[in-house]
Design a protein around this motif. Structure first.
Motif, short mmCIF file in Angstrom:
data_model
loop_
_atom_site.label_atom_id
_atom_site.label_comp_id
_atom_site.label_asym_id
_atom_site.label_seq_id
_atom_site.Cartn_x
_atom_site.Cartn_y
_atom_site.Cartn_z
N ALA A 1 50.46 -27.09 59.39
CA ALA A 1 51.87 -26.73 60.51
C ALA A 1 52.12 -28.17 59.98
O ALA A 1 54.09 -27.97 60.38
CB ALA A 1 51.45 -27.06 62.08
N VAL A 2 51.56 -29.17 60.29
CA VAL A 2 52.40 -30.49 60.06
C VAL A 2 53.45 -31.23 58.41
O VAL A 2 54.27 -31.10 58.88
CB VAL A 2 51.95 -32.16 59.70
N MET A 3 52.83 -30.26 57.70
CA MET A 3 53.41 -30.44 56.06
C MET A 3 54.44 -29.47 55.98
O MET A 3 55.62 -30.17 55.35
CB MET A 3 51.95 -30.02 55.03
N MET A 4 54.04 -28.27 56.48
CA MET A 4 55.09 -26.84 56.81
C MET A 4 56.52 -27.05 57.58
O MET A 4 57.56 -26.73 58.09
CB MET A 4 54.87 -25.75 56.86
N THR A 5 55.75 -28.61 58.68
CA THR A 5 57.17 -28.45 59.61
C THR A 5 58.14 -30.17 58.96
O THR A 5 58.78 -30.52 60.19
CB THR A 5 56.69 -28.23 60.70
N SER A 6 57.79 -30.74 58.12
CA SER A 6 58.06 -31.82 57.49
C SER A 6 59.96 -31.88 56.61
O SER A 6 59.68 -30.92 56.85
CB SER A 6 56.81 -32.98 56.52
N THR A 7 60.34 -32.80 56.55
CA THR A 7 61.21 -32.78 55.73
C THR A 7 61.62 -34.16 54.90
O THR A 7 61.15 -34.74 54.69
CB THR A 7 62.90 -33.14 56.69
#
Lengths: 324, 324
Positions: free
Chosen positions: A243-249
């Motif tokens: 979840a964190v990975m796919m919402t990082s920039t």
């Protein structure tokens, strides 16, 4: 003159994930993590300090390496030279028995084996915690491949107290990790760059804030050998990291179509009474944890899923160690 | 005696998502959302208040309905009867021109059309905001299918001020939504139950806390017609919602293997200069937004991806309206 030592270490699979550093140079993590050594996935590394060498060299699976790979090894060798009062350069020859760059954390086994071999070749007799700290500076998760079996990495307050310890020996629980290989490609974004992006996700802080509870649940599930409790916290923690990975920039979407197919299948199997749960590292492969008595059945089912190229099965492994 | 009215409304695709209520009965959301009406996906609903009826009836795509579906409609009709001082029961006959239960938000169009038809049949001449509030009580996202074009739902402080308004008319921006249908199955977990799980995710509060910035970015991207800015915030917001879904208890993993294949493909296409971005509702289908001049090319590419069963293309649609 020269001095040499050879060591081996296992890869490990994180049950509670490491994602994000509070100090990138020292690889001090934002939260603790728990893993299991993978007894059948090994790196074997020989380090030779040799007065005739004009620089450090690295040979990986028979191929001479340069660039950033060699530079990471060189930095760790520098630490060992400082500790051991050695001035010679070293040749490092390392071999894995598993595919690299497909999310099986080859760097963890590599830097654990390197730390043990290099310190022995330098004449140092370091305690496990010092070897774990040393390995951590090369690759964070490598600190977890130093102790045996089921391992917890305490984030610590600084370099001194950020190392991993065994929380249960390999024979404590007859688990198996059935690794469904869906791609053997190199990752588009490696873990080192990925860790640096973690803080760009609006979700990372919430993930980190709740980590102590997940560590506690995972530790208890291991100590009491309760598979259902392990499954719940392991899948949640894996999903939280992705979840964190796919919402990082920029966003990191490591999953491939078969990854999702396996995630759904594993949840279906668990509903059928098979003790199985998934966890996914920074890559598309899926680690399916099960009890050893179910490993053959889980492997058979995984091989029938479209897109699964191979299945590796590993049981809990021992510590990094010197080879005779 | 009887009085009748027929209305139509469009489905809508959320660009900034609605996930989680602060009041489940009134469907007051935890944060605002922005959507685009889908001009080619319609629900047409006829409401007849009839003194000869012994109870409310609902016919959906030719099939008489009972149970929870009828009960939701009945509750909305009760509100209309109270507002209009009507005591008769009603027959409701509704038809969609698009597949139900596959994440195309059929309930949004349905409750928007129902609200407009029922209030007209009751002799009420409600302003748009009152129709939007009424629709919201039947299905949260239905409030966004009442106004025209690009729409923002203000969460408000209570029932009175929680409604949607148009922020740009349909012809403001020549966008198209190419909907890749990968499954026409009914969802395992419907949106109403899903909203109730949102708060069980450790990530929901962080998602909600940062919603105002995403709403601002999305509103600005629409007003200034900047596709790259729209793409970035739309994909992030979709990933944030699915991050919450997959980390709730129990976890909701709506993606299927082709869902992931399309997400990767869309990002690749954008790298090739095609204005395209994905957004995914509570189901496996993928909405690929693009400019209308690229819609045929995007549709062609989507149809070549394994697992894509159909592609529906919709352009920005008008408001819910009474039909003659």
């Amino acid at each position: 003159m020269s001095s040499t030592a050879t060591a081996s270490a296992h890869a490990n699979i994180a049950l509670i994930k490491y994602w994000g550093n509070r100090d990138a140079d020292l690889r001090l993590p934002v939260s603790g993590s728990i893993s299991m050594n993978l007894g059948d996935l090994n790196t074997r590394t020989r380090v030779t300090f040799d007065s005739t060498l004009g620089g450090d060299t690295l040979t990986l699976n028979g191929q001479p390496q340069g660039g950033p790979g060699l530079e990471r090894v060189r930095l760790l060798l520098e630490r060992v030279r400082t500790l051991g009062g050695i001035e010679h350069f070293a040749s490092v020859v390392s071999e894995n028995n598993f595919p690299m760059g497909a999310g099986i954390a080859s760097s963890a086994a590599a830097f654990a084996a390197l730390s043990v071999a290099a310190s022995a070749a330098a004449g140092l007799d370091l305690p496990e915690r010092d070897l774990s700290r040393l390995a951590r500076t090369g690759s964070g998760s490598a600190c977890r491949s130093v102790p045996a079996g089921f391992v917890e990495w305490h984030p610590g307050t600084g370099h001194e107290d950020s190392y991993a310890v065994s929380i249960a020996p390999p024979d404590h629980w007859d688990l198996a990790d059935c690794i469904a290989v869906v791609s053997a490609e190199h990752k588009a974004t490696g873990s080192t760059q990925g860790h640096a992006l973690a803080s760009t996700s609006p979700l990372q802080q919430a993930r980190v804030d709740a980590a102590p509870q997940r560590l506690e649940k995972c530790r208890a599930a291991i100590q009491q050998r309760v598979f259902a409790a392990l499954a719940e916290v392991v899948e949640l923690d894996s999903n939280l990291m992705h979840a964190v990975m796919m919402t990082s920039t920029p966003p990191l979407l490591y999953w491939h179509p078969p990854t999702i197919a396996i995630m759904h299948a594993v949840q279906r199997w668990r509903g059928q009474g098979i003790p199985a749960c998934y966890t996914i590292d920074a890559g598309p492969n899926v680690h399916v944890l099960t009890e050893q008595s179910y490993a053959a059945e889980v492997e058979r089912r995984l091989r029938k899923i479209q897109g699964v190229k191979d299945v590796l099965v590993a049981v809990p492994g021992g510590p990094a160690r010197i080879l005779p």
